[in-house]
Design a protein around this motif. Structure first.
Motif, PDB file in Angstrom:
ATOM      1  N   GLU A  62      -1.617  -1.453  -3.634  1.00 43.36           N
ATOM      2  CA  GLU A  62      -2.273  -0.147  -3.617  1.00 43.36           C
ATOM      3  C   GLU A  62      -1.334   0.935  -3.079  1.00 43.36           C
ATOM      4  O   GLU A  62      -1.381   2.088  -3.519  1.00 43.36           O
ATOM      5  CB  GLU A  62      -3.547  -0.204  -2.774  1.00 43.36           C
ATOM      6  CG  GLU A  62      -4.684  -0.975  -3.426  1.00 43.36           C
ATOM      7  CD  GLU A  62      -5.985  -0.811  -2.675  1.00 43.36           C
ATOM      8  OE1 GLU A  62      -6.816   0.022  -3.088  1.00 43.36           O
ATOM      9  OE2 GLU A  62      -6.160  -1.529  -1.669  1.00 43.36           O
ATOM     10  N   MET A  63      -0.487   0.559  -2.137  1.00 39.13           N
ATOM     11  CA  MET A  63       0.439   1.521  -1.555  1.00 39.13           C
ATOM     12  C   MET A  63       1.463   2.037  -2.570  1.00 39.13           C
ATOM     13  O   MET A  63       2.051   3.096  -2.371  1.00 39.13           O
ATOM     14  CB  MET A  63       1.175   0.887  -0.370  1.00 39.13           C
ATOM     15  CG  MET A  63       0.309   0.675   0.864  1.00 39.13           C
ATOM     16  SD  MET A  63       1.145  -0.300   2.156  1.00 39.13           S
ATOM     17  CE  MET A  63       2.570   0.704   2.518  1.00 39.13           C
ATOM     18  N   GLN A  64       1.676   1.319  -3.658  1.00 37.03           N
ATOM     19  CA  GLN A  64       2.634   1.745  -4.672  1.00 37.03           C
ATOM     20  C   GLN A  64       2.185   3.018  -5.381  1.00 37.03           C
ATOM     21  O   GLN A  64       3.009   3.865  -5.749  1.00 37.03           O
ATOM     22  CB  GLN A  64       2.831   0.623  -5.705  1.00 37.03           C
ATOM     23  CG  GLN A  64       3.480  -0.624  -5.153  1.00 37.03           C
ATOM     24  CD  GLN A  64       4.910  -0.376  -4.695  1.00 37.03           C
ATOM     25  OE1 GLN A  64       5.682   0.305  -5.359  1.00 37.03           O
ATOM     26  NE2 GLN A  64       5.256  -0.934  -3.544  1.00 37.03           N
ATOM     27  N   LEU A 220      -1.469   7.957   7.452  1.00 36.55           N
ATOM     28  CA  LEU A 220      -1.172   7.822   6.031  1.00 36.55           C
ATOM     29  C   LEU A 220      -0.317   6.591   5.786  1.00 36.55           C
ATOM     30  O   LEU A 220       0.607   6.303   6.547  1.00 36.55           O
ATOM     31  CB  LEU A 220      -0.405   9.039   5.514  1.00 36.55           C
ATOM     32  CG  LEU A 220      -1.035  10.421   5.693  1.00 36.55           C
ATOM     33  CD1 LEU A 220      -0.020  11.508   5.330  1.00 36.55           C
ATOM     34  CD2 LEU A 220      -2.292  10.555   4.833  1.00 36.55           C
ATOM     35  N   THR A 221      -0.607   5.880   4.707  1.00 35.10           N
ATOM     36  CA  THR A 221       0.258   4.799   4.268  1.00 35.10           C
ATOM     37  C   THR A 221       0.308   4.789   2.751  1.00 35.10           C
ATOM     38  O   THR A 221      -0.701   5.049   2.083  1.00 35.10           O
ATOM     39  CB  THR A 221      -0.222   3.432   4.801  1.00 35.10           C
ATOM     40  OG1 THR A 221       0.684   2.416   4.386  1.00 35.10           O
ATOM     41  CG2 THR A 221      -1.618   3.086   4.299  1.00 35.10           C
ATOM     42  N   GLY A 222       1.482   4.548   2.209  1.00 36.79           N
ATOM     43  CA  GLY A 222       1.587   4.507   0.749  1.00 36.79           C
ATOM     44  C   GLY A 222       2.287   5.706   0.155  1.00 36.79           C
ATOM     45  O   GLY A 222       3.238   6.252   0.720  1.00 36.79           O
ATOM     46  N   GLN A 223       1.802   6.154  -0.999  1.00 43.85           N
ATOM     47  CA  GLN A 223       2.508   7.097  -1.855  1.00 43.85           C
ATOM     48  C   GLN A 223       2.914   8.393  -1.148  1.00 43.85           C
ATOM     49  O   GLN A 223       4.060   8.833  -1.245  1.00 43.85           O
ATOM     50  CB  GLN A 223       1.634   7.421  -3.075  1.00 43.85           C
ATOM     51  CG  GLN A 223       2.303   8.288  -4.122  1.00 43.85           C
ATOM     52  CD  GLN A 223       3.485   7.616  -4.789  1.00 43.85           C
ATOM     53  OE1 GLN A 223       3.508   6.410  -4.955  1.00 43.85           O
ATOM     54  NE2 GLN A 223       4.486   8.394  -5.152  1.00 43.85           N
ATOM     55  N   ALA A 224       2.001   9.049  -0.436  1.00 40.86           N
ATOM     56  CA  ALA A 224       2.304  10.347   0.174  1.00 40.86           C
ATOM     57  C   ALA A 224       3.352  10.256   1.270  1.00 40.86           C
ATOM     58  O   ALA A 224       3.991  11.258   1.613  1.00 40.86           O
ATOM     59  CB  ALA A 224       1.030  10.985   0.727  1.00 40.86           C
ATOM     60  N   ILE A 299      -6.567   6.570  -1.750  1.00 43.63           N
ATOM     61  CA  ILE A 299      -6.926   7.745  -2.540  1.00 43.63           C
ATOM     62  C   ILE A 299      -5.818   8.043  -3.540  1.00 43.63           C
ATOM     63  O   ILE A 299      -4.624   7.930  -3.233  1.00 43.63           O
ATOM     64  CB  ILE A 299      -7.181   8.944  -1.602  1.00 43.63           C
ATOM     65  CG1 ILE A 299      -8.389   8.638  -0.703  1.00 43.63           C
ATOM     66  CG2 ILE A 299      -7.395  10.231  -2.382  1.00 43.63           C
ATOM     67  CD1 ILE A 299      -8.534   9.585   0.463  1.00 43.63           C
ATOM     68  N   ASP A 300      -6.208   8.459  -4.731  1.00 37.01           N
ATOM     69  CA  ASP A 300      -5.242   8.740  -5.801  1.00 37.01           C
ATOM     70  C   ASP A 300      -4.411   9.987  -5.547  1.00 37.01           C
ATOM     71  O   ASP A 300      -3.226  10.037  -5.885  1.00 37.01           O
ATOM     72  CB  ASP A 300      -5.968   8.897  -7.144  1.00 37.01           C
ATOM     73  CG  ASP A 300      -6.572   7.592  -7.633  1.00 37.01           C
ATOM     74  OD1 ASP A 300      -5.896   6.554  -7.511  1.00 37.01           O
ATOM     75  OD2 ASP A 300      -7.715   7.606  -8.133  1.00 37.01           O
ATOM     76  N   HIS A 301      -5.041  11.026  -4.954  1.00 35.37           N
ATOM     77  CA  HIS A 301      -4.380  12.328  -4.891  1.00 35.37           C
ATOM     78  C   HIS A 301      -4.313  12.820  -3.444  1.00 35.37           C
ATOM     79  O   HIS A 301      -5.284  13.361  -2.901  1.00 35.37           O
ATOM     80  CB  HIS A 301      -5.138  13.333  -5.764  1.00 35.37           C
ATOM     81  CG  HIS A 301      -4.388  14.608  -5.976  1.00 35.37           C
ATOM     82  ND1 HIS A 301      -4.956  15.729  -6.547  1.00 35.37           N
ATOM     83  CD2 HIS A 301      -3.107  14.961  -5.686  1.00 35.37           C
ATOM     84  CE1 HIS A 301      -4.065  16.696  -6.611  1.00 35.37           C
ATOM     85  NE2 HIS A 301      -2.938  16.257  -6.089  1.00 35.37           N
TER      86      HIS A 301
END
Length: 517
Positions: A62-64, A220-224, A299-301
């Motif tokens: 999911e973090m990707q 926060l963890t992941g994409q952002a 979250i996507d965005h």
């Protein structure tokens, strides 16, 4: 326990207008870490069994493509999250703050960073110059460790400056002296970041005995986090960020000095309650519960927005270069129903008020919570707000002022401190948050004032999530209720609830131009 009541803005204005304080700043300061007559680290601390990568492994996929988000409302959970991350870091810790104090919280936070460095983690610390309290030799001692680097942002008033240099900056570079780095980031292994309103000091986490802030961060963890890392690296590589070794003559310490005095301070149960240590160990279980309850969401965005180092390019004395302000305007223009704002300092210009009126006229209901004179730690900022409070109300915006005895302080303050103190400390608002309609939440460092718009670099996280926004908005509206805030009208404001000397003090601050507040 060391105590400190610092304001993010008060010192900037006092430094600018008081050469005496510039001179006082040259006097030698006492050691930041008190001497101990006992080795409190004789019993080794338990080492964590789970690394950060092991913790994130179940959500790695999911973090990707998404960002995990949890809003840190309570001071203790914000402190514990940072401590837990530092303890489990495997590769790197990047720290960026406006204030990194040398009070109790600051010393314990420093101990966590040093311990991480001692086990091989690369630690980079970037702190703004204007509020830095640590002595030069103490900074050099930290920087002497092979795994710790320290840089000072825009060092033109404090670190490494003698009185002549300071006065020269004051007289010849007023604009440059006022440009400060207000960003706040705690970033671990390029995987997890905490960012928002809190600096590193007792009062931001509910541990001060006299005055604390109601504040808000986001985990926060992941994409952002990639954007957070990119911004930190941009600041780190900026010419405005100077290694401490380049500011202070001589390095009295050999590589990897011994930090037993600092470690002993942090091991002392009087300074770091063992119950809190035990709770820090439970952070993974807490996050598992939060995920099950739908409080920690992927979250996507999610966007991380930050100004560039230096911000205003000086083509205009004040104005321009604010990426964060432009983003806030863009988001506000899209509102169709409501905007709810929390800001400790609320200083509006004619242009700001015209913009707010346009939003109200198209049917957007706007509510703003800011500090009252009774809860405010910054008389200069309150003076700027007070001068246009009536004009702001004329726009149709609802304005609320935070109570120093707000009932909510019992919820956001450290339970350990709340139970042990003979009286509850005064609370002031420090959260910088905005919700747009029922689906966007902004949590960051931006105060609604000219300084954030034009001088300080700022950062913010924009979360596009109805679920997150529902909870944050509910919390903000709760804090506007009568037991937490006063609603201001044309016929009522709570200024009279403070002593006469403070009311006079605000009036005297009217000599300070609003455009630098």
């Amino acid at each position: 326990m060391l105590l400190k009541k610092l304001s993010e803005k008060i010192s900037i204005h006092i430094v600018l207008y008081s050469p005496f304080l510039l001179i006082a700043g040259c006097s030698s300061a006492p050691d930041s870490v008190p001497l101990s007559d006992h080795d409190y680290c004789a019993v080794p601390l338990k080492r964590p069994t789970q690394t950060l990568s092991q913790f994130t492994a179940p959500v790695a996929s999911e973090m990707q493509h998404k960002t995990g988000v949890y809003v840190l409302e309570q001071g203790t959970e914000a402190m514990m999250s940072r401590a837990w991350l530092a303890e489990r870091a495997e590769k790197s810790i990047d720290v960026q703050y406006f204030i990194f104090s040398i009070d109790n919280i600051g010393l314990i936070a420093t101990d966590y960073l040093v311990r991480a460095a001692e086990r091989g983690v690369k630690v980079r610390v970037l702190v703004d110059d204007i509020m830095l309290e640590a002595r030069g030799d103490e900074l050099l001692m930290l920087a002497a460790h092979k795994n710790i680097e320290i840089k000072i942002y825009n060092p033109n008033a404090n670190v490494g400056k003698n009185i002549v240099d300071k006065l020269t900056s004051l007289v010849t570079d007023f604009h440059g002296l006022n440009q400060r780095m207000h960003n706040k980031v705690f970033l671990v292994d390029q995987q997890i970041a905490i960012t928002g309103g809190r600096n590193i000091a007792d009062e931001y986490f509910g541990f001060d005995h006299a005055y604390n802030f109601r504040d808000r961060d986001v985990f926060l963890t992941g994409q952002a986090v990639h954007s957070v890392q990119a911004s930190f690296d941009q600041y780190w590589q900026s010419d405005l960020s100077v290694p401490v070794e380049g500011l202070i003559d001589g390095q009295p310490y050999s590589e990897n000095p011994e930090f037993s005095r600092l470690h002993s301070y942090a091991c002392n149960p009087e300074n770091f309650n063992p119950e809190i240590r035990e709770e820090i160990e439970q952070v993974p279980e807490t996050f598992n519960h939060l995920m099950k309850e739908g409080k920690f969401l992927f979250i996507d965005h999610v966007e991380y927005i930050a100004d560039i180092p230096g911000k205003n390019d000086r083509k205009h004395f004040l104005g321009g270069g604010s990426i964060t302000q432009d983003k806030l305007v863009e988001l506000a223009e899209k509102a169709t129903d409501s905007i709810v704002i929390q800001t400790p300092y609320l200083i509006t210009t004619k242009r700001d008020r015209a913009f707010l009126r346009q939003l109200v006229d198209k049917g957007v209901k706007i509510k703003i919570l800011t500090n009252s004179l009774a809860s405010n730690d910054n008389l200069e900022a309150f003076s700027g707000y007070q001068r246009n409070r009536g004009a702001l109300l004329d726009t149709g915006v609802e304005v609320y002022e935070f109570r120093p005895d707000a009932k909510v302080r019992q919820r956001v303050m450290s339970e350990h401190m709340y139970k042990r103190l003979p009286s509850i400390p005064v609370f002031g608002l420090h959260a910088k948050t905005m919700t747009i309609d029922d689906h966007i939440t902004v949590i960051g460092t931006y105060n609604f004032d000219p300084r954030s718009a034009n001088l300080n670099t700022e950062s913010m996280t924009v979360i596009h999530s109805p679920e997150i926004t529902h909870d944050v908005k509910a919390s903000m509206l709760k804090e506007m209720e009568a037991d937490n805030a006063w609603q201001v009208t044309k016929d009522f404001n709570p200024d009279s609830k403070v002593r006469l000397s403070k009311r006079i003090g605000v009036k005297l601050r009217r000599i300070v131009p609003k455009n630098i507040l």
